[in-house]
Design a protein around this motif. Structure first.
Motif, PDB file in Angstrom:
ATOM      1  N   HIS A  36      22.555  -7.036 -12.267  1.00 31.71           N
ATOM      2  CA  HIS A  36      21.837  -6.523 -13.435  1.00 31.71           C
ATOM      3  C   HIS A  36      20.928  -5.359 -13.039  1.00 31.71           C
ATOM      4  O   HIS A  36      20.890  -4.317 -13.722  1.00 31.71           O
ATOM      5  CB  HIS A  36      21.015  -7.637 -14.071  1.00 31.71           C
ATOM      6  CG  HIS A  36      20.153  -7.194 -15.207  1.00 31.71           C
ATOM      7  ND1 HIS A  36      20.656  -6.917 -16.456  1.00 31.71           N
ATOM      8  CD2 HIS A  36      18.813  -6.955 -15.278  1.00 31.71           C
ATOM      9  CE1 HIS A  36      19.667  -6.537 -17.256  1.00 31.71           C
ATOM     10  NE2 HIS A  36      18.543  -6.551 -16.565  1.00 31.71           N
ATOM     11  N   SER A 164      18.546 -16.429 -15.565  1.00 33.83           N
ATOM     12  CA  SER A 164      19.541 -16.106 -14.538  1.00 33.83           C
ATOM     13  C   SER A 164      19.489 -17.125 -13.403  1.00 33.83           C
ATOM     14  O   SER A 164      20.530 -17.481 -12.821  1.00 33.83           O
ATOM     15  CB  SER A 164      19.296 -14.700 -13.985  1.00 33.83           C
ATOM     16  OG  SER A 164      17.993 -14.587 -13.425  1.00 33.83           O
ATOM     17  N   ASP A 233      27.240 -19.158 -19.242  1.00 29.55           N
ATOM     18  CA  ASP A 233      26.823 -17.773 -19.349  1.00 29.55           C
ATOM     19  C   ASP A 233      25.374 -17.704 -19.840  1.00 29.55           C
ATOM     20  O   ASP A 233      24.951 -18.501 -20.678  1.00 29.55           O
ATOM     21  CB  ASP A 233      27.741 -17.046 -20.337  1.00 29.55           C
ATOM     22  CG  ASP A 233      27.473 -15.557 -20.370  1.00 29.55           C
ATOM     23  OD1 ASP A 233      26.629 -15.130 -21.185  1.00 29.55           O
ATOM     24  OD2 ASP A 233      28.094 -14.829 -19.585  1.00 29.55           O
ATOM     25  N   ARG A 235      24.026 -15.665 -21.805  1.00 33.49           N
ATOM     26  CA  ARG A 235      23.933 -15.394 -23.243  1.00 33.49           C
ATOM     27  C   ARG A 235      23.981 -16.680 -24.055  1.00 33.49           C
ATOM     28  O   ARG A 235      23.289 -16.814 -25.069  1.00 33.49           O
ATOM     29  CB  ARG A 235      25.064 -14.456 -23.666  1.00 33.49           C
ATOM     30  CG  ARG A 235      24.899 -13.018 -23.171  1.00 33.49           C
ATOM     31  CD  ARG A 235      26.144 -12.206 -23.416  1.00 33.49           C
ATOM     32  NE  ARG A 235      27.280 -12.718 -22.650  1.00 33.49           N
ATOM     33  CZ  ARG A 235      28.482 -12.144 -22.612  1.00 33.49           C
ATOM     34  NH1 ARG A 235      28.705 -11.050 -23.321  1.00 33.49           N
ATOM     35  NH2 ARG A 235      29.458 -12.654 -21.891  1.00 33.49           N
ATOM     36  N   GLU A 236      24.798 -17.642 -23.613  1.00 38.59           N
ATOM     37  CA  GLU A 236      24.868 -18.919 -24.316  1.00 38.59           C
ATOM     38  C   GLU A 236      23.564 -19.687 -24.155  1.00 38.59           C
ATOM     39  O   GLU A 236      23.094 -20.344 -25.099  1.00 38.59           O
ATOM     40  CB  GLU A 236      26.039 -19.742 -23.783  1.00 38.59           C
ATOM     41  CG  GLU A 236      26.258 -21.064 -24.515  1.00 38.59           C
ATOM     42  CD  GLU A 236      26.534 -20.876 -25.996  1.00 38.59           C
ATOM     43  OE1 GLU A 236      26.109 -21.733 -26.789  1.00 38.59           O
ATOM     44  OE2 GLU A 236      27.164 -19.858 -26.369  1.00 38.59           O
ATOM     45  N   ARG A 238      20.663 -18.323 -23.861  1.00 38.03           N
ATOM     46  CA  ARG A 238      19.710 -17.666 -24.761  1.00 38.03           C
ATOM     47  C   ARG A 238      19.908 -18.132 -26.197  1.00 38.03           C
ATOM     48  O   ARG A 238      18.940 -18.383 -26.924  1.00 38.03           O
ATOM     49  CB  ARG A 238      19.862 -16.148 -24.675  1.00 38.03           C
ATOM     50  CG  ARG A 238      19.398 -15.542 -23.357  1.00 38.03           C
ATOM     51  CD  ARG A 238      19.361 -14.025 -23.410  1.00 38.03           C
ATOM     52  NE  ARG A 238      18.985 -13.485 -22.115  1.00 38.03           N
ATOM     53  CZ  ARG A 238      19.856 -13.065 -21.193  1.00 38.03           C
ATOM     54  NH1 ARG A 238      21.167 -13.098 -21.457  1.00 38.03           N
ATOM     55  NH2 ARG A 238      19.437 -12.597 -20.043  1.00 38.03           N
ATOM     56  N   ARG A 239      21.158 -18.257 -26.605  1.00 34.62           N
ATOM     57  CA  ARG A 239      21.425 -18.728 -27.968  1.00 34.62           C
ATOM     58  C   ARG A 239      20.899 -20.141 -28.155  1.00 34.62           C
ATOM     59  O   ARG A 239      20.389 -20.494 -29.226  1.00 34.62           O
ATOM     60  CB  ARG A 239      22.936 -18.669 -28.255  1.00 34.62           C
ATOM     61  CG  ARG A 239      23.450 -17.269 -28.562  1.00 34.62           C
ATOM     62  CD  ARG A 239      24.858 -17.307 -29.135  1.00 34.62           C
ATOM     63  NE  ARG A 239      25.835 -17.653 -28.123  1.00 34.62           N
ATOM     64  CZ  ARG A 239      26.498 -16.749 -27.391  1.00 34.62           C
ATOM     65  NH1 ARG A 239      26.260 -15.458 -27.560  1.00 34.62           N
ATOM     66  NH2 ARG A 239      27.399 -17.127 -26.499  1.00 34.62           N
ATOM     67  N   GLY A 253      12.992 -16.263 -26.640  1.00 38.39           N
ATOM     68  CA  GLY A 253      14.171 -16.656 -25.889  1.00 38.39           C
ATOM     69  C   GLY A 253      13.755 -17.374 -24.619  1.00 38.39           C
ATOM     70  O   GLY A 253      12.613 -17.828 -24.491  1.00 38.39           O
TER      71      GLY A 253
END
Length: 309
Positions: A36, A164, A233, A235-236, A238-239, A253
């Motif tokens: 990143h 992360s 992941d 992103r998941e 975070r969701r 988040g």
């Protein structure tokens, strides 16, 4: 890297593209930065070199202080924030420093580049009862995904680790006997972070009833899995956090949950140095923002409750 940035990189003159490739190799191999972070530095370097090329430069030794300044000014004209400008300036200095050490430019022109300091805004944090409601929103779930979401929420709040770091955990990174997580943080620095009894109960349910139901041959040692059995992941995750935030609470988040954990630990009496170790901050100055959060909260309570406020 976005498609637009990739197109700009592909259009660079060959000498600039070659220098950029060497810089990227340096970031990956010698500085051992996360993927990143490398993407961020390289992306800024692409647009700086693109700006140089549009000004007629074809080689990195055409890079001068005026080009650096005009690149930053162009960004401000287009609406870049102080924080973004400060980040771009840091990326420019990183690039020019490497170019000088690699012998590709005669002097490090970035040393004379001055940029505005980014405003440090106070992060949104949950009140303790809001954090409890968020973390317990998946409690009692029996299906594998619900059991996993409960672990995600419990561990993020209990330990204050980054998202992360959470998704990078392997099963063997959890010392359940001592309730410790072995975490690989920024700069690949390893630290041990404690977690509590509620997180241990969520972990036990996940490892005995949730993970086995989702695990496949592609799961490897990953602690947390997605619905297809691969490592979860970010992103998941975070969701999951966004979905758990109760009505009326700040829409935060995973990083907001980390801020909340740090703030609540400080308010509970922990010293700043201990919170620094918990969060894995390299500098105590980074941790000090949480003292500002607690002071601002104290002021708000005083203003609301004191008869002569």
């Amino acid at each position: 890297m976005t498609a637009r940035t990739a197109d700009a990189r592909a259009a660079l003159p060959s000498p600039l593209a070659e220098a950029l490739a060497g810089y990227e190799d340096h970031l990956r191999a010698q500085r051992d930065l996360s993927a990143h972070t490398v993407r961020g530095y390289v992306g800024d370097a692409v647009w700086l070199l693109d700006h140089l090329a549009r000004r007629g430069g074809t080689r990195v030794d055409d890079l001068d202080l005026a080009t650096l300044r005009s690149w930053l000014a162009q960004g401000r004209t287009r609406g870049a924030s102080r924080a973004t400008t400060a980040r771009r300036a840091a990326a420019a200095r990183s690039l020019t420093g490497w170019l000088r050490r690699a012998g590709l430019i005669p002097e490090d022109v970035g040393l004379r580049l001055v940029s505005p300091k980014a405003h440090r805004t106070l992060p949104d944090v949950l009140a303790p009862d809001q954090a409890r409601a968020a973390v317990e929103s998946a409690a009692g779930a029996e299906e594998p995904v619900g059991l996993r979401d409960a672990v995600v929420l419990e561990l993020l709040y209990a330990s204050g680790i980054r998202v992360s770091e959470l998704v990078g955990l392997d099963v063997d990174d959890v010392d359940r006997g001592r309730r410790l997580l072995r975490v690989l943080g920024k700069g690949r620095k390893e630290r041990s972070v404690p977690y509590g009894a509620p997180a241990e109960r969520a972990l036990d349910a996940w490892l005995t009833r949730g993970r086995p139901a989702l695990a496949t041959g592609e799961s490897g040692p990953a602690l947390l899995l997605g619905v297809r059995g691969r490592r979860l992941d970010a992103r998941e995750a975070r969701r999951t956090v966004h979905a758990a935030i109760p009505p009326g609470a700040p829409d935060i988040g995973p990083h907001g949950l980390r801020h909340s954990a740090a703030t609540h630990v400080l308010e509970g009496g922990a010293d700043l140095r201990s919170v620094q170790e918990l969060l894995g901050h390299a500098s105590l100055a980074t941790t000090q923002i949480y003292t500002h959060v607690t002071v601002e909260r104290l002021r708000a309570v005083h203003a609301q409750a004191h008869p002569r406020a």
